[in-house]
Design a protein around this motif. Structure first.
Motif, short mmCIF file in Angstrom:
data_model
loop_
_atom_site.label_atom_id
_atom_site.label_comp_id
_atom_site.label_asym_id
_atom_site.label_seq_id
_atom_site.Cartn_x
_atom_site.Cartn_y
_atom_site.Cartn_z
N ALA A 96 -20.85 1.33 -12.38
CA ALA A 96 -21.93 0.44 -11.93
C ALA A 96 -22.91 1.12 -10.97
CB ALA A 96 -21.35 -0.81 -11.30
N LYS A 97 -22.43 1.89 -10.03
CA LYS A 97 -23.34 2.49 -9.04
C LYS A 97 -24.23 3.58 -9.64
CE LYS A 97 -21.10 6.28 -6.56
NZ LYS A 97 -20.61 6.72 -5.27
N TYR A 98 -23.92 4.02 -10.86
CA TYR A 98 -24.68 5.08 -11.51
C TYR A 98 -25.55 4.57 -12.67
CZ TYR A 98 -21.05 7.89 -9.25
OH TYR A 98 -20.18 8.47 -8.35
N LEU A 99 -25.64 3.27 -12.84
CA LEU A 99 -26.40 2.73 -13.97
C LEU A 99 -27.74 2.18 -13.50
CD1 LEU A 99 -23.51 0.96 -15.89
CD2 LEU A 99 -24.44 3.25 -16.26
N PRO A 106 -28.07 9.94 -9.22
CA PRO A 106 -27.71 10.23 -10.61
C PRO A 106 -27.53 8.94 -11.40
CG PRO A 106 -25.84 10.64 -9.16
CD PRO A 106 -27.00 10.32 -8.28
N GLN A 107 -28.14 8.89 -12.59
CA GLN A 107 -28.03 7.73 -13.46
C GLN A 107 -27.34 8.15 -14.74
OE1 GLN A 107 -29.50 4.47 -12.35
NE2 GLN A 107 -29.13 5.80 -10.59
N GLU A 133 -36.28 15.60 -9.85
CA GLU A 133 -36.40 14.29 -10.50
C GLU A 133 -36.81 14.49 -11.96
OE1 GLU A 133 -38.65 10.00 -10.03
OE2 GLU A 133 -39.33 11.69 -8.80
N GLY A 134 -36.16 13.75 -12.84
CA GLY A 134 -36.49 13.79 -14.26
C GLY A 134 -35.63 14.74 -15.07
N MET A 135 -34.87 15.60 -14.42
CA MET A 135 -33.97 16.49 -15.17
C MET A 135 -32.88 15.65 -15.82
SD MET A 135 -33.48 19.65 -12.51
CE MET A 135 -32.71 20.80 -13.63
N THR A 136 -32.45 16.07 -16.99
CA THR A 136 -31.33 15.45 -17.68
C THR A 136 -30.31 16.54 -17.97
OG1 THR A 136 -32.86 13.90 -18.72
CG2 THR A 136 -30.66 14.01 -19.64
N THR A 183 -23.64 12.52 -19.63
CA THR A 183 -25.03 12.95 -19.57
C THR A 183 -25.69 12.06 -18.54
OG1 THR A 183 -25.02 13.63 -21.88
CG2 THR A 183 -27.18 13.22 -20.87
N LEU A 184 -26.50 12.66 -17.67
CA LEU A 184 -27.13 11.86 -16.62
C LEU A 184 -28.53 12.35 -16.33
CD1 LEU A 184 -26.52 13.52 -13.53
CD2 LEU A 184 -24.37 13.29 -14.75
N ALA A 185 -29.32 11.45 -15.78
CA ALA A 185 -30.68 11.76 -15.34
C ALA A 185 -30.69 11.86 -13.82
CB ALA A 185 -31.64 10.67 -15.81
N ILE A 186 -31.47 12.81 -13.33
CA ILE A 186 -31.66 12.96 -11.89
C ILE A 186 -32.85 12.08 -11.51
CG2 ILE A 186 -32.05 14.59 -10.01
CD1 ILE A 186 -29.48 15.14 -11.70
#
Length: 138
Positions: free
Chosen positions: A134-137, A122-123, A73-76, A114-117
């Protein structure tokens, strides 16, 4: 382009807490090479994002599931598969260091996010299509 785009999202779907870096690369490589017969480029890979642009961990788009560091969690990170119609090999011999081309002259395509865990999964931080993503935002 369709294969590369789908490969991107197959990789993003693996970006959940507890999975490993190899899980991302394995699913992309299988889809690109085994299911579609294209080349999954090895010379360019995803990476961590932090205070600087290119940081650890390296995020290859090929590899073995269950290998590599665990996602926390928190990795980008970036997921950015590059797919060639022909061989996976790239020619990076240009002396200025900026030009790259496929080794066999075939067409190539790349997509990147680019995404955040996060605990929610994944966001995506770089979406340009909120409807599709949408499902990743947040």
């Amino acid at each position: 382009m369709d294969v590369t785009h789908k490969a991107l999202y197959l990789g993003i779907d693996q970006c959940v807490i507890g999975n490993r870096i190899g899980d991302i690369g394995s699913v992309i490589q299988d889809y690109v090479e085994n299911q579609n017969g294209y080349g999954d480029v090895r010379e360019f890979i995803g990476h961590g994002i932090g205070p600087t642009m290119h940081e650890e961990p390296n995020v290859p788009h090929y590899g073995e599931a269950g290998h590599g560091i665990r996602l926390r969690e928190g990795m980008t990170i970036t997921v950015e598969p590059m797919v060639n119609v022909g061989t996976w090999k790239a020619d990076t011999s240009d002396p200025n260091g900026w030009l790259a081309k496929t080794a066999d002259g075939s067409l190539s395509c790349q997509y990147e996010h680019t995404l955040a865990i996060t605990k929610k999964g994944p966001q995506i931080l770089t979406s340009q299509d909120p409807g599709f993503d949408a499902k990743y935002l947040f």
